[in-house]
Design a protein around this motif. Sequence first.
Motif, mmCIF file in Angstrom:
data_model
loop_
_atom_site.group_PDB
_atom_site.id
_atom_site.type_symbol
_atom_site.label_atom_id
_atom_site.label_comp_id
_atom_site.label_asym_id
_atom_site.label_seq_id
_atom_site.Cartn_x
_atom_site.Cartn_y
_atom_site.Cartn_z
ATOM 1 N N VAL A 191 -56.526 123.286 -14.875
ATOM 2 C CA VAL A 191 -55.478 123.929 -15.688
ATOM 3 C C VAL A 191 -54.171 123.998 -14.906
ATOM 4 C CG1 VAL A 191 -54.806 126.040 -16.894
ATOM 5 C CG2 VAL A 191 -57.179 125.256 -17.003
ATOM 6 N N SER A 192 -54.268 124.337 -13.632
ATOM 7 C CA SER A 192 -53.071 124.354 -12.786
ATOM 8 C C SER A 192 -52.417 122.979 -12.765
ATOM 9 C CB SER A 192 -53.432 124.778 -11.361
ATOM 10 O OG SER A 192 -53.944 126.093 -11.321
ATOM 11 N N LEU A 193 -53.241 121.936 -12.699
ATOM 12 C CA LEU A 193 -52.724 120.577 -12.645
ATOM 13 C C LEU A 193 -51.931 120.223 -13.899
ATOM 14 C CD1 LEU A 193 -52.765 118.078 -10.804
ATOM 15 C CD2 LEU A 193 -54.733 117.256 -12.117
ATOM 16 N N CYS A 194 -52.379 120.711 -15.041
ATOM 17 C CA CYS A 194 -51.646 120.453 -16.286
ATOM 18 C C CYS A 194 -50.242 121.043 -16.215
ATOM 19 C CB CYS A 194 -52.404 121.046 -17.473
ATOM 20 S SG CYS A 194 -53.985 120.242 -17.812
ATOM 21 N N PHE A 195 -50.150 122.287 -15.756
ATOM 22 C CA PHE A 195 -48.837 122.923 -15.619
ATOM 23 C C PHE A 195 -47.997 122.226 -14.546
ATOM 24 C CE2 PHE A 195 -51.216 126.578 -17.435
ATOM 25 C CZ PHE A 195 -50.380 126.847 -18.516
ATOM 26 N N VAL A 196 -48.628 121.907 -13.430
ATOM 27 C CA VAL A 196 -47.915 121.275 -12.323
ATOM 28 C C VAL A 196 -47.350 119.921 -12.740
ATOM 29 C CG1 VAL A 196 -48.289 120.137 -10.099
ATOM 30 C CG2 VAL A 196 -49.096 122.462 -10.449
ATOM 31 N N PHE A 197 -48.124 119.163 -13.498
ATOM 32 C CA PHE A 197 -47.662 117.842 -13.932
ATOM 33 C C PHE A 197 -46.412 117.955 -14.799
ATOM 34 C CE2 PHE A 197 -47.669 114.400 -17.089
ATOM 35 C CZ PHE A 197 -47.566 113.304 -16.237
ATOM 36 N N VAL A 198 -46.459 118.810 -15.809
ATOM 37 C CA VAL A 198 -45.315 118.960 -16.713
ATOM 38 C C VAL A 198 -44.096 119.503 -15.970
ATOM 39 C CG1 VAL A 198 -44.449 120.166 -18.760
ATOM 40 C CG2 VAL A 198 -46.782 119.255 -18.736
ATOM 41 N N LEU A 199 -44.291 120.569 -15.218
ATOM 42 C CA LEU A 199 -43.178 121.188 -14.502
ATOM 43 C C LEU A 199 -42.630 120.284 -13.400
ATOM 44 C CD1 LEU A 199 -44.574 124.830 -14.193
ATOM 45 C CD2 LEU A 199 -42.835 124.011 -15.780
ATOM 46 N N GLY A 200 -43.527 119.624 -12.665
ATOM 47 C CA GLY A 200 -43.096 118.766 -11.569
ATOM 48 C C GLY A 200 -42.312 117.563 -12.054
ATOM 49 N N VAL A 201 -42.791 116.920 -13.111
ATOM 50 C CA VAL A 201 -42.094 115.753 -13.654
ATOM 51 C C VAL A 201 -40.743 116.164 -14.233
ATOM 52 C CG1 VAL A 201 -42.141 113.998 -15.472
ATOM 53 C CG2 VAL A 201 -44.182 114.417 -14.082
ATOM 54 N N ALA A 202 -40.716 117.265 -14.983
ATOM 55 C CA ALA A 202 -39.461 117.724 -15.573
ATOM 56 C C ALA A 202 -38.434 118.082 -14.505
ATOM 57 C CB ALA A 202 -39.721 118.927 -16.488
ATOM 58 N N ALA A 203 -38.873 118.815 -13.486
ATOM 59 C CA ALA A 203 -37.953 119.225 -12.427
ATOM 60 C C ALA A 203 -37.433 118.020 -11.649
ATOM 61 C CB ALA A 203 -38.658 120.202 -11.478
ATOM 62 N N ALA A 204 -38.316 117.071 -11.339
ATOM 63 C CA ALA A 204 -37.899 115.887 -10.580
ATOM 64 C C ALA A 204 -36.922 115.035 -11.382
ATOM 65 C CB ALA A 204 -39.130 115.061 -10.199
ATOM 66 N N TYR A 205 -37.153 114.926 -12.674
ATOM 67 C CA TYR A 205 -36.266 114.121 -13.523
ATOM 68 C C TYR A 205 -34.876 114.750 -13.610
ATOM 69 C CZ TYR A 205 -34.668 111.339 -17.485
ATOM 70 O OH TYR A 205 -33.954 110.489 -18.304
ATOM 71 N N VAL A 206 -34.834 116.072 -13.764
ATOM 72 C CA VAL A 206 -33.552 116.771 -13.838
ATOM 73 C C VAL A 206 -32.811 116.660 -12.509
ATOM 74 C CG1 VAL A 206 -32.457 119.037 -14.058
ATOM 75 C CG2 VAL A 206 -34.256 118.358 -15.660
ATOM 76 N N MET A 207 -33.513 116.856 -11.409
ATOM 77 C CA MET A 207 -32.884 116.801 -10.098
ATOM 78 C C MET A 207 -32.387 115.400 -9.761
ATOM 79 S SD MET A 207 -32.635 119.725 -8.828
ATOM 80 C CE MET A 207 -33.265 121.380 -8.959
ATOM 81 N N ARG A 208 -33.068 114.408 -10.275
ATOM 82 C CA ARG A 208 -32.642 113.037 -10.025
ATOM 83 C C ARG A 208 -31.413 112.651 -10.843
ATOM 84 N NH1 ARG A 208 -34.512 107.914 -13.233
ATOM 85 N NH2 ARG A 208 -33.882 106.206 -11.859
ATOM 86 N N GLY A 209 -31.344 113.153 -12.061
ATOM 87 C CA GLY A 209 -30.323 112.660 -12.972
ATOM 88 C C GLY A 209 -29.070 113.499 -13.101
ATOM 89 N N PHE A 210 -29.080 114.725 -12.577
ATOM 90 C CA PHE A 210 -27.941 115.615 -12.802
ATOM 91 C C PHE A 210 -27.459 116.235 -11.490
ATOM 92 C CE2 PHE A 210 -30.521 115.571 -16.643
ATOM 93 C CZ PHE A 210 -29.576 115.278 -17.624
ATOM 94 N N GLU A 211 -26.158 116.440 -11.436
ATOM 95 C CA GLU A 211 -25.536 117.158 -10.330
ATOM 96 C C GLU A 211 -24.932 118.448 -10.877
ATOM 97 O OE1 GLU A 211 -25.622 116.456 -7.173
ATOM 98 O OE2 GLU A 211 -26.655 114.528 -7.408
#
Length: 228
Positions: A16-36
């Motif tokens: 269950v933790s992995l499900c949350f981690v996957f969604v949150l981790g991917v979303a955070a990494a995508y935002v951090m990569r694409g926006f300043e």
Amino acid sequence: MIEWQPIILSLKVAFVSLCFVFVLGVAAAYVMRGFEFPGKAVLEALFTLPLVLPPVVTGFLLLLLIGKQGPVGRFLSEQLQTQIIFTPYAAVLAGTVVAFPLMYQSTKAAFQSIDRSLEDAARTLGANEWRVFFTVTMPLAWHGLVSGLVLSFARALGEFGATIMVAGNIPGKTQTLPLAIYFAAESNDLTLAGSYVLIISLITFSLIYWLNIWTKSRSGSAAPRGVF
């Protein structure tokens, strides 16, 4: 005699933790990569902080947040007549927080390695941002995502310090495998503790071994291409 409840609960908590981690981790990494934006460096430091903080410190901070006197804990108690503290949900929260940095770092590195011209080409051909993300970005980053998933699952499975702070050690309810090992050893039941150590060691070794084999098998192959 081995009690299987801590093993089953640990696997459930980790999944269950992995499900949350996957969604949150991917979303955070995508935002951090694409926006300043202002404060980006501070936010990135906060994302990584649970990786270097002692787990007990992370658990204490979570306790301040979701405890009965904490803002989230008080809201849940007063408005919803429920609580997270000392429940399996607290173990999931602890596992999610401590495993998040591994997923975030792996995903961010994978996203940063992608040639942006491939994403731009998809946009030129008429793909919207969602389609670019799911058909180009995600397939190209899949190697890093798998690594992050495996490491995050192993980290959530072995979480102890934060879990004992917010979930406690309630046999049959919140006692995970690391907690069972600690309290079995504390009560001098070294046979039981050793059995649990062997089980969790075999699980985590198998995960890391598979990841290493999979990584080597992928190292010589070309990166997958998205379809757009």
